[in-house]
Design a protein around this motif. Structure first.
Motif, PDB file in Angstrom:
ATOM      1  N   ARG A 132      -2.768  10.197   1.126  1.00 54.32           N
ATOM      2  CA  ARG A 132      -1.844   9.288   1.796  1.00 54.32           C
ATOM      3  C   ARG A 132      -2.265   7.868   1.451  1.00 54.32           C
ATOM      4  O   ARG A 132      -3.449   7.574   1.334  1.00 54.32           O
ATOM      5  CB  ARG A 132      -1.895   9.513   3.297  1.00 54.32           C
ATOM      6  CG  ARG A 132      -0.890   8.690   4.051  1.00 54.32           C
ATOM      7  CD  ARG A 132      -0.706   9.095   5.473  1.00 54.32           C
ATOM      8  NE  ARG A 132      -1.981   9.239   6.164  1.00 54.32           N
ATOM      9  CZ  ARG A 132      -2.086   9.462   7.455  1.00 54.32           C
ATOM     10  NH1 ARG A 132      -1.013   9.588   8.184  1.00 54.32           N
ATOM     11  NH2 ARG A 132      -3.256   9.566   8.023  1.00 54.32           N
ATOM     12  N   GLY A 133      -1.260   7.001   1.292  1.00 54.38           N
ATOM     13  CA  GLY A 133      -1.577   5.624   0.934  1.00 54.38           C
ATOM     14  C   GLY A 133      -2.268   5.604  -0.423  1.00 54.38           C
ATOM     15  O   GLY A 133      -1.771   6.167  -1.381  1.00 54.38           O
ATOM     16  N   LEU A 134      -3.423   4.998  -0.478  1.00 52.66           N
ATOM     17  CA  LEU A 134      -4.177   4.939  -1.735  1.00 52.66           C
ATOM     18  C   LEU A 134      -5.422   5.807  -1.725  1.00 52.66           C
ATOM     19  O   LEU A 134      -6.315   5.623  -2.554  1.00 52.66           O
ATOM     20  CB  LEU A 134      -4.539   3.477  -2.049  1.00 52.66           C
ATOM     21  CG  LEU A 134      -3.363   2.649  -2.547  1.00 52.66           C
ATOM     22  CD1 LEU A 134      -3.753   1.179  -2.690  1.00 52.66           C
ATOM     23  CD2 LEU A 134      -2.845   3.178  -3.867  1.00 52.66           C
ATOM     24  N   VAL A 135      -5.472   6.775  -0.837  1.00 57.56           N
ATOM     25  CA  VAL A 135      -6.599   7.712  -0.787  1.00 57.56           C
ATOM     26  C   VAL A 135      -6.064   9.097  -1.140  1.00 57.56           C
ATOM     27  O   VAL A 135      -5.278   9.681  -0.391  1.00 57.56           O
ATOM     28  CB  VAL A 135      -7.261   7.732   0.613  1.00 57.56           C
ATOM     29  CG1 VAL A 135      -8.399   8.722   0.654  1.00 57.56           C
ATOM     30  CG2 VAL A 135      -7.737   6.335   0.997  1.00 57.56           C
ATOM     31  N   TRP A 136      -6.484   9.618  -2.290  1.00 61.54           N
ATOM     32  CA  TRP A 136      -5.993  10.902  -2.785  1.00 61.54           C
ATOM     33  C   TRP A 136      -7.147  11.741  -3.311  1.00 61.54           C
ATOM     34  O   TRP A 136      -8.160  11.214  -3.777  1.00 61.54           O
ATOM     35  CB  TRP A 136      -4.979  10.688  -3.909  1.00 61.54           C
ATOM     36  CG  TRP A 136      -3.707  10.102  -3.413  1.00 61.54           C
ATOM     37  CD1 TRP A 136      -3.447   8.773  -3.194  1.00 61.54           C
ATOM     38  CD2 TRP A 136      -2.548  10.794  -3.001  1.00 61.54           C
ATOM     39  NE1 TRP A 136      -2.187   8.608  -2.681  1.00 61.54           N
ATOM     40  CE2 TRP A 136      -1.605   9.847  -2.558  1.00 61.54           C
ATOM     41  CE3 TRP A 136      -2.201  12.145  -2.965  1.00 61.54           C
ATOM     42  CZ2 TRP A 136      -0.349  10.195  -2.095  1.00 61.54           C
ATOM     43  CZ3 TRP A 136      -0.934  12.484  -2.509  1.00 61.54           C
ATOM     44  CH2 TRP A 136      -0.029  11.520  -2.076  1.00 61.54           C
TER      45      TRP A 136
ATOM     46  N   GLU B 232       3.117   5.846  -3.116  1.00 60.14           N
ATOM     47  CA  GLU B 232       4.219   6.603  -3.718  1.00 60.14           C
ATOM     48  C   GLU B 232       4.058   6.676  -5.235  1.00 60.14           C
ATOM     49  O   GLU B 232       4.354   7.699  -5.846  1.00 60.14           O
ATOM     50  CB  GLU B 232       5.556   5.957  -3.366  1.00 60.14           C
ATOM     51  CG  GLU B 232       5.949   6.148  -1.919  1.00 60.14           C
ATOM     52  CD  GLU B 232       7.266   5.453  -1.574  1.00 60.14           C
ATOM     53  OE1 GLU B 232       8.030   5.091  -2.504  1.00 60.14           O
ATOM     54  OE2 GLU B 232       7.517   5.265  -0.381  1.00 60.14           O
ATOM     55  N   GLN B 233       3.566   5.600  -5.823  1.00 63.31           N
ATOM     56  CA  GLN B 233       3.326   5.566  -7.265  1.00 63.31           C
ATOM     57  C   GLN B 233       2.281   6.615  -7.645  1.00 63.31           C
ATOM     58  O   GLN B 233       2.462   7.353  -8.621  1.00 63.31           O
ATOM     59  CB  GLN B 233       2.854   4.160  -7.651  1.00 63.31           C
ATOM     60  CG  GLN B 233       2.691   3.909  -9.116  1.00 63.31           C
ATOM     61  CD  GLN B 233       2.247   2.465  -9.395  1.00 63.31           C
ATOM     62  OE1 GLN B 233       2.218   1.609  -8.503  1.00 63.31           O
ATOM     63  NE2 GLN B 233       1.916   2.197 -10.638  1.00 63.31           N
ATOM     64  N   VAL B 234       1.209   6.710  -6.866  1.00 65.89           N
ATOM     65  CA  VAL B 234       0.169   7.709  -7.122  1.00 65.89           C
ATOM     66  C   VAL B 234       0.743   9.114  -6.946  1.00 65.89           C
ATOM     67  O   VAL B 234       0.543   9.995  -7.792  1.00 65.89           O
ATOM     68  CB  VAL B 234      -1.050   7.500  -6.196  1.00 65.89           C
ATOM     69  CG1 VAL B 234      -2.034   8.655  -6.336  1.00 65.89           C
ATOM     70  CG2 VAL B 234      -1.730   6.173  -6.492  1.00 65.89           C
ATOM     71  N   GLU B 235       1.454   9.327  -5.852  1.00 66.56           N
ATOM     72  CA  GLU B 235       2.010  10.661  -5.584  1.00 66.56           C
ATOM     73  C   GLU B 235       2.946  11.106  -6.705  1.00 66.56           C
ATOM     74  O   GLU B 235       2.876  12.252  -7.159  1.00 66.56           O
ATOM     75  CB  GLU B 235       2.743  10.673  -4.248  1.00 66.56           C
ATOM     76  CG  GLU B 235       3.266  12.048  -3.878  1.00 66.56           C
ATOM     77  CD  GLU B 235       3.881  12.110  -2.504  1.00 66.56           C
ATOM     78  OE1 GLU B 235       4.033  13.237  -1.990  1.00 66.56           O
ATOM     79  OE2 GLU B 235       4.215  11.046  -1.933  1.00 66.56           O
ATOM     80  N   ASN B 236       3.807  10.222  -7.176  1.00 65.97           N
ATOM     81  CA  ASN B 236       4.718  10.573  -8.262  1.00 65.97           C
ATOM     82  C   ASN B 236       3.969  10.918  -9.541  1.00 65.97           C
ATOM     83  O   ASN B 236       4.337  11.859 -10.250  1.00 65.97           O
ATOM     84  CB  ASN B 236       5.723   9.449  -8.503  1.00 65.97           C
ATOM     85  CG  ASN B 236       6.715   9.324  -7.373  1.00 65.97           C
ATOM     86  OD1 ASN B 236       7.019  10.284  -6.678  1.00 65.97           O
ATOM     87  ND2 ASN B 236       7.231   8.122  -7.170  1.00 65.97           N
ATOM     88  N   ALA B 237       2.920  10.171  -9.837  1.00 68.25           N
ATOM     89  CA  ALA B 237       2.118  10.462 -11.030  1.00 68.25           C
ATOM     90  C   ALA B 237       1.430  11.812 -10.897  1.00 68.25           C
ATOM     91  O   ALA B 237       1.394  12.598 -11.850  1.00 68.25           O
ATOM     92  CB  ALA B 237       1.090   9.358 -11.258  1.00 68.25           C
TER      93      ALA B 237
ATOM     94  N   THR C  91       0.831  -1.203   0.000  1.00 73.84           N
ATOM     95  CA  THR C  91       0.000   0.000   0.000  1.00 73.84           C
ATOM     96  C   THR C  91       0.868   1.257   0.000  1.00 73.84           C
ATOM     97  O   THR C  91       0.588   2.215  -0.722  1.00 73.84           O
ATOM     98  CB  THR C  91      -0.951  -0.004   1.213  1.00 73.84           C
ATOM     99  OG1 THR C  91      -1.772  -1.172   1.136  1.00 73.84           O
ATOM    100  CG2 THR C  91      -1.837   1.218   1.232  1.00 73.84           C
ATOM    101  N   LEU C  92       1.923   1.267   0.784  1.00 69.10           N
ATOM    102  CA  LEU C  92       2.837   2.409   0.810  1.00 69.10           C
ATOM    103  C   LEU C  92       3.510   2.604  -0.545  1.00 69.10           C
ATOM    104  O   LEU C  92       3.645   3.732  -1.027  1.00 69.10           O
ATOM    105  CB  LEU C  92       3.878   2.235   1.913  1.00 69.10           C
ATOM    106  CG  LEU C  92       3.350   2.315   3.340  1.00 69.10           C
ATOM    107  CD1 LEU C  92       4.439   1.940   4.333  1.00 69.10           C
ATOM    108  CD2 LEU C  92       2.795   3.691   3.644  1.00 69.10           C
ATOM    109  N   ALA C  93       3.918   1.506  -1.181  1.00 67.79           N
ATOM    110  CA  ALA C  93       4.561   1.591  -2.495  1.00 67.79           C
ATOM    111  C   ALA C  93       3.587   2.120  -3.543  1.00 67.79           C
ATOM    112  O   ALA C  93       3.950   2.978  -4.365  1.00 67.79           O
ATOM    113  CB  ALA C  93       5.098   0.228  -2.910  1.00 67.79           C
ATOM    114  N   ARG C  94       2.351   1.644  -3.521  1.00 61.49           N
ATOM    115  CA  ARG C  94       1.353   2.125  -4.481  1.00 61.49           C
ATOM    116  C   ARG C  94       1.026   3.595  -4.212  1.00 61.49           C
ATOM    117  O   ARG C  94       0.789   4.363  -5.138  1.00 61.49           O
ATOM    118  CB  ARG C  94       0.073   1.301  -4.423  1.00 61.49           C
ATOM    119  CG  ARG C  94       0.197  -0.166  -4.706  1.00 61.49           C
ATOM    120  CD  ARG C  94       0.632  -0.517  -6.107  1.00 61.49           C
ATOM    121  NE  ARG C  94       0.684  -1.953  -6.233  1.00 61.49           N
ATOM    122  CZ  ARG C  94       1.723  -2.713  -5.879  1.00 61.49           C
ATOM    123  NH1 ARG C  94       2.812  -2.176  -5.414  1.00 61.49           N
ATOM    124  NH2 ARG C  94       1.694  -4.018  -6.016  1.00 61.49           N
TER     125      ARG C  94
END
Length: 114
Positions: free
Chosen positions: A48-52, A25-30, A20-23
């Motif tokens: 944070r995490g998968l909630v954006w 970071e993937q969202v944040e970078n995108a 979840t933390l890795a995903r």
């Protein structure tokens, strides 16, 4: 019983938390890359995490993005007092490839509604 079994299966070894933390970071970078392209759009994001959430100063744009995403097969929704936020809530079990595909569609929708 089912919930307990799911907890045992997904949270027993800490792998789900790491994933979840890795995903996240993937969202944040995108989203950072999208924001770099959209410097004049009044777009901001947080999460944070998968909630954006991606907030737009042009409030109707969030709904337009969600509508276009739906046409392209991506389910998004709005939130906020004036529906000015595009919510991202991918499943905790999303693969990196699936997440990349969804984030690519999101970027396309943001560009197309500019």
């Amino acid at each position: 019983v089912t919930a307990a079994a799911a907890l045992d299966a997904y949270w027993a070894d800490g792998q789900m938390e790491k994933q979840t933390l890795a995903r996240g970071e993937q969202v944040e970078n995108a989203l950072l890359a999208i924001a770099a392209e959209e410097t004049s759009s009044g777009m901001s994001f947080r999460g944070r995490g998968l909630v954006w959430g991606i907030e737009f100063s042009d409030k109707p744009r969030a709904s337009a993005i969600c509508a276009r995403a739906f046409e392209l097969g991506l389910l998004l929704e709005t939130s906020g007092p004036e529906s000015e936020v595009v919510k991202l809530l991918p499943a905790l079990t999303v693969s990196p490839e699936e997440l990349d595909e969804g984030l690519s569609i999101l970027a396309r929708c943001i560009r197309e509604t500019a």
